[in-house]
Enzyme design. Structure first.
Site, PDB file in Angstrom:
ATOM      1  N   CYS A   6       1.203  -1.295  -0.032  1.00  0.00           N
ATOM      2  CA  CYS A   6       0.047  -0.134   0.041  1.00  0.00           C
ATOM      3  C   CYS A   6       0.858   1.663  -0.103  1.00  0.00           C
ATOM      4  O   CYS A   6       0.489   2.116  -0.989  1.00  0.00           O
ATOM      5  CB  CYS A   6      -1.077  -0.131   1.404  1.00  0.00           C
ATOM      6  SG  CYS A   6      -2.806  -1.079   1.291  1.00  0.00           S
ATOM      7  N   ASP A  29      10.179  -6.471  -8.672  1.00  0.00           N
ATOM      8  CA  ASP A  29      11.305  -6.868  -7.774  1.00  0.00           C
ATOM      9  C   ASP A  29      11.886  -6.546  -7.793  1.00  0.00           C
ATOM     10  O   ASP A  29      12.993  -6.746  -8.222  1.00  0.00           O
ATOM     11  CB  ASP A  29      10.523  -8.560  -7.902  1.00  0.00           C
ATOM     12  CG  ASP A  29      10.451  -9.176  -6.601  1.00  0.00           C
ATOM     13  OD1 ASP A  29       9.324 -10.069  -6.215  1.00  0.00           O
ATOM     14  OD2 ASP A  29      11.858  -9.647  -5.752  1.00  0.00           O
ATOM     15  N   GLY A  92       4.729 -19.696   0.434  1.00  0.00           N
ATOM     16  CA  GLY A  92       5.866 -18.701   0.879  1.00  0.00           C
ATOM     17  C   GLY A  92       5.424 -17.169   0.586  1.00  0.00           C
ATOM     18  O   GLY A  92       6.291 -16.235   0.056  1.00  0.00           O
ATOM     19  N   HIS A  99      -0.599 -10.579  -4.917  1.00  0.00           N
ATOM     20  CA  HIS A  99       0.347  -9.688  -5.323  1.00  0.00           C
ATOM     21  C   HIS A  99       1.094 -10.958  -6.350  1.00  0.00           C
ATOM     22  O   HIS A  99       0.538 -11.914  -5.857  1.00  0.00           O
ATOM     23  CB  HIS A  99       1.720  -9.591  -4.863  1.00  0.00           C
ATOM     24  CG  HIS A  99       2.545 -10.508  -3.842  1.00  0.00           C
ATOM     25  ND1 HIS A  99       1.843 -10.370  -2.795  1.00  0.00           N
ATOM     26  CD2 HIS A  99       3.057 -10.830  -4.043  1.00  0.00           C
ATOM     27  CE1 HIS A  99       3.327 -11.309  -1.755  1.00  0.00           C
ATOM     28  NE2 HIS A  99       3.914 -11.699  -3.145  1.00  0.00           N
TER      29      HIS A  99
HETATM   30  P1  5GP Z   1       6.367 -12.815  -1.872  1.00  0.00           P
HETATM   31  O1  5GP Z   1       7.319 -13.766  -1.138  1.00  0.00           O
HETATM   32  O2  5GP Z   1       5.556 -12.459  -0.672  1.00  0.00           O
HETATM   33  O3  5GP Z   1       5.688 -14.262  -3.079  1.00  0.00           O
HETATM   34  O4  5GP Z   1       6.314 -11.745  -2.405  1.00  0.00           O
HETATM   35  C1  5GP Z   1       7.463 -10.704  -1.898  1.00  0.00           C
HETATM   36  C2  5GP Z   1       7.797 -10.583  -2.910  1.00  0.00           C
HETATM   37  O5  5GP Z   1       8.297  -9.040  -2.536  1.00  0.00           O
HETATM   38  C3  5GP Z   1       9.696 -10.774  -2.872  1.00  0.00           C
HETATM   39  O6  5GP Z   1       9.934 -11.449  -4.499  1.00  0.00           O
HETATM   40  C4  5GP Z   1      10.747  -9.664  -2.647  1.00  0.00           C
HETATM   41  O7  5GP Z   1      11.321  -9.404  -3.146  1.00  0.00           O
HETATM   42  C5  5GP Z   1       9.173  -8.454  -2.622  1.00  0.00           C
HETATM   43  N1  5GP Z   1       9.587  -7.055  -1.662  1.00  0.00           N
HETATM   44  C6  5GP Z   1       9.969  -7.535  -1.347  1.00  0.00           C
HETATM   45  N2  5GP Z   1      10.080  -6.067  -0.169  1.00  0.00           N
HETATM   46  C7  5GP Z   1       9.974  -4.931  -2.227  1.00  0.00           C
HETATM   47  C8  5GP Z   1       9.784  -4.286  -1.691  1.00  0.00           C
HETATM   48  O8  5GP Z   1      10.464  -2.990  -0.857  1.00  0.00           O
HETATM   49  N3  5GP Z   1      10.451  -3.552  -2.956  1.00  0.00           N
HETATM   50  C9  5GP Z   1      10.232  -4.599  -4.307  1.00  0.00           C
HETATM   51  N4  5GP Z   1       9.626  -3.602  -6.105  1.00  0.00           N
HETATM   52  N5  5GP Z   1      10.039  -5.235  -3.660  1.00  0.00           N
HETATM   53  C10 5GP Z   1       9.849  -5.664  -2.717  1.00  0.00           C
HETATM   54 ZN    ZN Z   2      -1.573  -3.047   0.830  1.00  0.00          ZN
END
Ligand code: 5GP
Ligand code: ZN
Length: 113
Positions: A6, A29, A92, A99
């Site tokens: 957000c 990412d 994970g 997302h």
């Molecule tokens: P999840 O593990 O929840 O499926 O994916 C979260 C993703 O968000 C991860 O691939 C991680 O690298 C990315 N991520 C986490 N924090 C940030 C951030 O501050 N900026 C960006 N651009 N990506 C982020």
């Molecule tokens: Zn949110």
């Protein structure tokens, strides 16, 4: 609400924007796992795929339509790509805002670990 994505949507945390409209935001990412690794998220805060309902799920179709556009722009439409949603602890998921990962630009292994 203290939600990282957000804050990214509001511009409070900087991000490398790829696409934006009134419903969706897409950005690179921060820890890319493939040459193209883009996150596509609804602007509405939905905590995870578990919170999708008949009322709010149309956003998922829109996200996939946006993904198809992005794939063409990124040059991965022809070679192929993967769209992934991680849900909950076993899935994970580390950020509690729905997302979809778009991964491409290399051959991806299957099954995932
Ligand atoms: P999840 O593990 O929840 O499926 O994916 C979260 C993703 O968000 C991860 O691939 C991680 O690298 C990315 N991520 C986490 N924090 C940030 C951030 O501050 N900026 C960006 N651009 N990506 C982020
Ligand atoms: Zn949110």
């Amino acid at each position: 609400m203290d939600c990282l994505f957000c804050k990214i949507i509001k511009g409070e945390i900087p991000s490398a924007k790829v696409y934006e409209d009134d419903k969706v935001y897409a950005f690179r990412d921060i820890e890319p796992q493939a040459p193209v690794h883009i996150l596509i998220i609804p602007k509405e805060h939905i905590a995870s795929a578990n919170e999708l309902t008949e009322e709010n799920a149309s956003i998922v179709g829109h996200i996939f339509a946006v993904a198809a556009k992005i794939a063409k722009e990124e040059g991965i439409a022809e070679g192929g790509y993967r769209i992934v949603n991680n849900c909950g602890q076993d899935g994970g998921q580390t950020v509690g805002h729905l997302h979809f990962h778009m991964l491409g630009g290399r051959s991806l292994a299957w099954p995932p670990g």
